[in-house]
Design a protein around this motif. Structure first.
Motif, short mmCIF file in Angstrom:
data_model
loop_
_atom_site.label_atom_id
_atom_site.label_comp_id
_atom_site.label_asym_id
_atom_site.label_seq_id
_atom_site.Cartn_x
_atom_site.Cartn_y
_atom_site.Cartn_z
N VAL A 120 0.86 -1.18 0.00
CA VAL A 120 0.00 0.00 0.00
C VAL A 120 0.90 1.23 0.00
O VAL A 120 1.80 1.35 0.85
N ASP A 132 -4.27 -10.36 4.05
CA ASP A 132 -5.52 -9.65 3.80
C ASP A 132 -5.21 -8.17 3.61
O ASP A 132 -4.96 -7.44 4.57
N VAL A 133 -5.19 -7.72 2.35
CA VAL A 133 -4.85 -6.33 2.03
C VAL A 133 -6.14 -5.53 1.93
O VAL A 133 -7.07 -5.95 1.23
N PRO A 134 -6.24 -4.40 2.62
CA PRO A 134 -7.49 -3.64 2.59
C PRO A 134 -7.85 -3.17 1.18
O PRO A 134 -7.00 -2.68 0.45
N LYS A 135 -9.13 -3.33 0.83
CA LYS A 135 -9.59 -2.91 -0.49
C LYS A 135 -9.64 -1.40 -0.61
O LYS A 135 -9.47 -0.84 -1.68
N ASN A 136 -9.92 -0.74 0.51
CA ASN A 136 -9.94 0.72 0.54
C ASN A 136 -8.90 1.18 1.56
O ASN A 136 -9.20 1.40 2.73
N PRO A 137 -7.63 1.32 1.13
CA PRO A 137 -6.55 1.60 2.08
C PRO A 137 -6.76 2.87 2.90
O PRO A 137 -6.33 2.93 4.05
N SER A 171 -3.28 3.80 -2.48
CA SER A 171 -3.57 2.73 -3.44
C SER A 171 -2.80 1.48 -3.04
O SER A 171 -1.75 1.55 -2.39
N ARG A 172 -3.30 0.35 -3.45
CA ARG A 172 -2.57 -0.90 -3.23
C ARG A 172 -2.04 -1.39 -4.57
O ARG A 172 -2.69 -1.26 -5.61
N ARG A 193 -0.04 -4.68 -6.55
CA ARG A 193 0.42 -6.07 -6.56
C ARG A 193 1.40 -6.18 -7.72
O ARG A 193 1.00 -6.07 -8.89
#
Length: 419
Positions: free
Chosen positions: A198, A252-257, A284-285, A287
């Motif tokens: 993130v 588990d990466v937050p969808k809305n950081p 933003s995240r 990958r």
């Protein structure tokens, strides 16, 4: 300026890589048109460091000073475990080797703004809302017609593909895009991510922990937290911070950081003084997978195309190498096109100019990818025996000047002078 019917060179992609290519071509008196599918200057947390070798290359275009004037020169950055200092990467060790013995902290957004201004000063225009939908060869010609989503088209003799990871230039030319060390295709659904992170640009409240530098990068490795001070691209907004938070594969990466960013910072802040968000500019995240085009030059019909930047290579952002590598690609591509246009040699010998560009930039790209893989391994070595090995490696690096200098030589990009 109206959109031209034809051009000598078409640069596809108006990020810092495409803009650097367009500026270099314009300065070489080559008719160049640059297009981008977006409607405005790119925003968000992306690249943020310009290294010594890139500044040397920008100096050939008289662009080093405008960039330095808007950034923050940092002669070091610090890697910590939890709070203990593991390694200081000291760019001042390069004082005898370059006029730029520092890394420059500057956002990609600001770089793009500077490059657009410089290109417009030369008389150029960045054509936005020009999404390429196809590239078609013209029979019995060295030209192609490039068609855009808005119904317009342009004829060109050369193309620089600086159009990112999902490059239509690379795809149309049939160039494969694989990890050079594992052979895995970039879009392989079974492929793993090199890094999950993130990234956020934000304003922080004072006071901050004393050991966090206000003019250099600080990285905490045990619970990965990166803090980097930057200047805003908008005058009057003042300094802001880029924060990076790494996640292991499967996490588990937050969808809305944005909603969870303060909680994530609290969990990773190793200091008793809090790090408190004042306001968030963007979050933003990402990958990230690794891939490299198997060649940086090909043809579509009889038209030569050169790849640069993310169209040619994608890798972990560790070490701040991506934008640097891409800008150097771009200027080398412009020089190769200039040499090809003005060569009086027979066609096979002229085309060797592009073969050399492809070979040399591929070697450098593979080297950079290897470096980022190593640095990513360091980031992910934060537990158990891997952490012990990581700390032992840093102990050696920090106490032997030749090892420390070799590391800085590589990170700065000066190692690529020899190719």
């Amino acid at each position: 300026m109206s959109f031209p019917h034809e051009t000598q060179v078409l640069v596809i992609g108006a990020g810092p890589v495409g803009l650097a290519a367009a500026i270099a071509l314009y300065q070489l008196n080559i008719k160049v048109t640059i297009v981008d599918g977006s409607s405005a200057l790119h925003k968000g947390a992306r690249a943020s460091i310009v290294h010594s070798r890139t500044l040397e290359v920008l100096e050939t275009l008289n662009l080093a000073k405008p960039v330095i004037d808007k950034g923050t020169p940092a002669d070091h950055f610090t890697m910590r475990g939890k709070t203990e200092e593991l390694l200081t990467v000291d760019f001042s060790l390069l004082k005898q080797d370059t006029q730029f013995p520092f890394s420059l902290l500057i956002s990609q957004e600001l770089i793009e703004k500077i490059f657009v201004e410089e290109f417009e000063k030369l008389g150029g225009t960045v054509h936005l809302n020009k999404k390429v939908i196809s590239i078609q060869p013209i029979d019995n010609s060295d030209n192609v017609t490039v068609f855009f989503e808005d119904g317009t088209s342009i004829i060109t003799s050369y193309i620089v593909g600086a159009d990112g990871i999902h490059s239509i230039v690379r795809t149309t030319a049939g160039i494969s895009f694989t990890d050079p060390f594992t052979g895995k295709q970039y879009d392989d659904p079974k492929g793993s991510y090199e890094l999950i992170v993130v990234l956020s640009d934000l304003f922080l409240e004072e006071p901050l922990p004393e050991k966090i530098s206000r003019n250099a990068l600080t990285i905490h490795l045990d619970k990965f937290l990166l803090l980097l001070p930057l200047r805003s691209a908008d005058e009057g907004n003042g300094p802001f911070w880029r924060i990076g938070i790494n996640f292991p594969n499967g996490a588990d990466v937050p969808k809305n950081p944005s909603k969870e960013l303060q909680k994530l910072i609290n969990e990773r802040n190793p200091w008793p003084t809090p790090i408190t968000i004042s306001s968030i500019i963007s979050a933003s995240r990402y990958r990230v997978r690794v891939a490299q085009a198997d060649k940086y030059h090909s043809t579509i019909g009889n038209t030569n195309i050169l790849l640069a930047g993310d169209a040619a290579h994608i890798h972990s952002p560790t070490g701040g190498q991506g934008m640097n590598l891409g800008i150097c690609d771009a200027i080398a591509a412009a020089q190769a096109i200039h040499a090809h246009i003005h060569s009086d040699s027979p066609k096979p010998e002229r085309d060797e100019i592009f073969a050399a560009y492809s070979t040399n930039r591929h070697i450098i790209g593979r080297r950079v990818i290897g470096t980022t893989k190593g640095l990513t391994t360091v980031i992910n070595s934060n537990r158990g025996w891997r952490r012990l090995i990581r700390n032992a490696v840093f102990f050696v690096l920090d106490r032997f000047s030749f090892a420390k200098r070799a590391f800085v030589w590589r990170v700065s990009g000066l190692v690529n002078r020899d190719v």
